[in-house]
Write a protein that holds these residues in place. Structure first.
Motif, PDB file in Angstrom:
ATOM      1  N   VAL A  45       0.835  -1.200   0.000  1.00 53.68           N
ATOM      2  CA  VAL A  45       0.000   0.000   0.000  1.00 53.68           C
ATOM      3  C   VAL A  45       0.872   1.253   0.000  1.00 53.68           C
ATOM      4  O   VAL A  45       0.579   2.232  -0.699  1.00 53.68           O
ATOM      5  N   ALA A  46       1.954   1.246   0.770  1.00 54.88           N
ATOM      6  CA  ALA A  46       2.861   2.389   0.806  1.00 54.88           C
ATOM      7  C   ALA A  46       3.477   2.637  -0.575  1.00 54.88           C
ATOM      8  O   ALA A  46       3.587   3.783  -1.033  1.00 54.88           O
ATOM      9  N   GLU A  47       3.875   1.570  -1.254  1.00 53.82           N
ATOM     10  CA  GLU A  47       4.477   1.718  -2.581  1.00 53.82           C
ATOM     11  C   GLU A  47       3.473   2.283  -3.584  1.00 53.82           C
ATOM     12  O   GLU A  47       3.813   3.134  -4.411  1.00 53.82           O
ATOM     13  N   ALA A  48       2.228   1.825  -3.517  1.00 54.91           N
ATOM     14  CA  ALA A  48       1.211   2.340  -4.427  1.00 54.91           C
ATOM     15  C   ALA A  48       0.916   3.809  -4.151  1.00 54.91           C
ATOM     16  O   ALA A  48       0.784   4.622  -5.082  1.00 54.91           O
ATOM     17  N   LEU A  49       0.817   4.164  -2.868  1.00 57.56           N
ATOM     18  CA  LEU A  49       0.560   5.558  -2.514  1.00 57.56           C
ATOM     19  C   LEU A  49       1.718   6.453  -2.942  1.00 57.56           C
ATOM     20  O   LEU A  49       1.518   7.563  -3.440  1.00 57.56           O
ATOM     21  N   ALA A  50       2.941   5.958  -2.778  1.00 58.30           N
ATOM     22  CA  ALA A  50       4.118   6.729  -3.187  1.00 58.30           C
ATOM     23  C   ALA A  50       4.079   7.032  -4.679  1.00 58.30           C
ATOM     24  O   ALA A  50       4.418   8.142  -5.110  1.00 58.30           O
ATOM     25  N   ARG A  51       3.657   6.058  -5.474  1.00 54.77           N
ATOM     26  CA  ARG A  51       3.560   6.295  -6.919  1.00 54.77           C
ATOM     27  C   ARG A  51       2.537   7.387  -7.228  1.00 54.77           C
ATOM     28  O   ARG A  51       2.690   8.146  -8.179  1.00 54.77           O
ATOM     29  N   ASP A  52       1.492   7.469  -6.418  1.00 52.70           N
ATOM     30  CA  ASP A  52       0.454   8.478  -6.649  1.00 52.70           C
ATOM     31  C   ASP A  52       0.911   9.895  -6.301  1.00 52.70           C
ATOM     32  O   ASP A  52       0.480  10.857  -6.940  1.00 52.70           O
ATOM     33  N   VAL A  53       1.753  10.040  -5.302  1.00 53.21           N
ATOM     34  CA  VAL A  53       2.070  11.383  -4.793  1.00 53.21           C
ATOM     35  C   VAL A  53       3.378  11.952  -5.300  1.00 53.21           C
ATOM     36  O   VAL A  53       3.592  13.169  -5.233  1.00 53.21           O
ATOM     37  N   ILE A  54       4.261  11.109  -5.825  1.00 51.09           N
ATOM     38  CA  ILE A  54       5.602  11.582  -6.148  1.00 51.09           C
ATOM     39  C   ILE A  54       5.602  12.586  -7.289  1.00 51.09           C
ATOM     40  O   ILE A  54       6.404  13.534  -7.313  1.00 51.09           O
ATOM     41  N   GLY A  55       4.693  12.439  -8.238  1.00 52.43           N
ATOM     42  CA  GLY A  55       4.707  13.297  -9.411  1.00 52.43           C
ATOM     43  C   GLY A  55       4.422  14.755  -9.128  1.00 52.43           C
ATOM     44  O   GLY A  55       4.853  15.639  -9.891  1.00 52.43           O
ATOM     45  N   THR A  56       3.732  15.049  -8.052  1.00 49.52           N
ATOM     46  CA  THR A  56       3.376  16.433  -7.723  1.00 49.52           C
ATOM     47  C   THR A  56       4.099  16.956  -6.485  1.00 49.52           C
ATOM     48  O   THR A  56       3.829  18.070  -6.040  1.00 49.52           O
ATOM     49  N   ALA A  57       5.006  16.171  -5.931  1.00 50.70           N
ATOM     50  CA  ALA A  57       5.682  16.571  -4.690  1.00 50.70           C
ATOM     51  C   ALA A  57       6.536  17.817  -4.886  1.00 50.70           C
ATOM     52  O   ALA A  57       6.550  18.718  -4.041  1.00 50.70           O
TER      53      ALA A  57
END
Length: 423
Positions: A45-57
């Motif tokens: 779940v952490a890896e999936a969430l990271a993929r979602d947020v990294i692009g706009t960080a």
């Protein structure tokens, strides 16, 4: 919530920080949070969430856009209840897993990862110091998706452990008055744990509702790093807190417990995540954009033997920090399961070792990025300076020079580390 579910659920557009000024609080989630079933799911779940947020960080950092939608997805994913004990319906993952989760999120967005730090620490403290009825109540809230912020530190006190915020007894509730700073996550929390002293000078967590009358959170964090943690000011003007939500935090440091080590090890994970992201960006930039030095006679910067050696050294020290983090997580698990002067000291020492190395690799990696990637890497369009800014600010939480002293005194003189949240 499965990994697939996270990938298919697009995040809402994050409103700018200005849009949250004056907002009295955030609504509770309309649906209960997911409950993680085991350690493997927590990582997935952490890896999936990271993929979602990294692009706009990077954009959030540049604009100081608070991660509102990202934080909602984070807490609803179940990752904010991963250290709730199994006896109360939680997954109770290993602290080696919990730290890996925080590292994964920190590599994507360290501000987002840091916002969870005090919540997870307070959950651990509730396990240590609360009675069964209070544990049942508060863990139940956490499992439903309630987020704790924090109102711990104070700006003008002589030392970090000196608190002026106090509460008075008022029957079935207490009344809290004071002023806090560095209140990471308070602006976006559902409940705000406040460190306040009783009439005997003992520190409690008075867990106030975010919308409680007299509780004001000001979005005035101006630090040059960790820019979107909203770590600003909390003003407490006669805030009522029911005694059901008054947690005797001081008990976690009267006798040896893992509470301090848990607060510390999550700091380690944030720093390792920052280092990981910086090294990844360095490697990608050197491979694709950096020009080889004029005297090298090479066609590619990635073939430069000095660069290769430097990347090897950074990677080695990153992996060493990760290994110490895992070792420390397992030592914390042992101290939680069977707290004693010996087991707690071992956990504190293991965490201190990890803290030293995580601090040093975070600073080194974020600085070395520019040396190896070259002048082009300093252009504003890349915003790579956010890595150094984040590392420099976050690693100031507690000084590494004192970690070295703790390690040396333990090894040389058999002196256990002190019992507090910075050790």
């Amino acid at each position: 919530m499965t990994t697939t579910t996270l990938e298919k659920a697009p995040l809402e557009k994050t409103p700018p920080a200005e849009a949250l000024k004056g907002v009295p609080g955030l609504t509770r989630p309309s649906q209960p949070a997911h409950i993680i079933k085991d350690d493997a799911e927590a990582i997935a779940v952490a890896e999936a969430l990271a993929r979602d947020v990294i692009g706009t960080a990077s954009q959030r950092d540049q604009n100081r856009d608070l991660p509102v939608a990202e934080l909602n997805a984070f807490s609803q994913s179940g990752l904010w209840s991963i250290n709730v004990p199994k006896a109360f319906g939680g997954p109770e993952v290993s602290y080696a897993t919990l730290t890996r989760v925080v590292q994964i999120l920190s590599a994507a967005d360290p501000s987002l990862a840091q916002i969870s730090q005090n919540h997870l620490g307070v959950v651990a403290a509730i396990r240590t110091v609360s009675d069964e009825a209070q544990q049942c109540l508060l863990f139940g809230e956490v499992l439903k998706g309630v987020r704790f912020g924090n109102a711990f530190s104070e700006f003008g006190s002589k030392r970090a452990v000196d608190f002026e915020t106090r509460f008075t007894d008022a029957g079935d509730h207490v009344i809290v008055t004071g002023r806090k700073f560095y209140s990471t996550g308070a602006l976006l929390a559902h409940r705000v744990p406040i460190v306040a002293l009783d009439d005997q000078g003992r520190a409690w967590y008075a867990i106030a509702d975010r919308d409680a009358p007299g509780l004001t959170v000001i979005n005035d964090w101006s630090g040059f790093g960790q820019r979107t943690t909203a770590s600003g000011t909390v003003i407490l003007d006669q805030v009522k807190v029911p005694k059901t939500h008054l947690v005797p935090g001081y008990k976690g440091y009267e006798t040896p417990t893992a509470d301090g080590a848990i607060f510390q090890i999550i700091q380690v994970s944030v720093d390792i995540g920052i280092a990981e992201a910086a090294i990844k960006d360095t490697i990608e930039f050197v491979r694709t954009r950096t020009r080889p030095w004029v005297d090298s006679g090479l066609d590619r910067a990635s073939d430069d033997p000095y660069t290769i050696q430097a990347i090897g050294g950074l990677t080695l020290r990153l992996h060493a920090a990760e290994a110490l983090q895992e070792k420390a997580g397992l030592a914390v698990d042992a101290a939680v399961a069977a707290p004693s002067a010996e087991s707690v000291a071992k956990a504190q020492i293991a965490v201190a070792e990890a803290k030293v190395l995580s601090t040093e690799i975070a600073i080194e990696a974020t600085n070395k990025l520019f040396e190896l990637a070259g002048t082009r890497s300093t252009l504003a369009e890349h915003n790579f300076d956010r890595h150094w800014r984040n590392a420099r600010v976050h690693t100031l939480h507690d000084p590494v020079r004192w970690k070295y002293a703790i390690l040396g005194n333990y090894a040389l003189n058999g002196v256990n580390p002190p019992l507090h949240a910075w050790s």
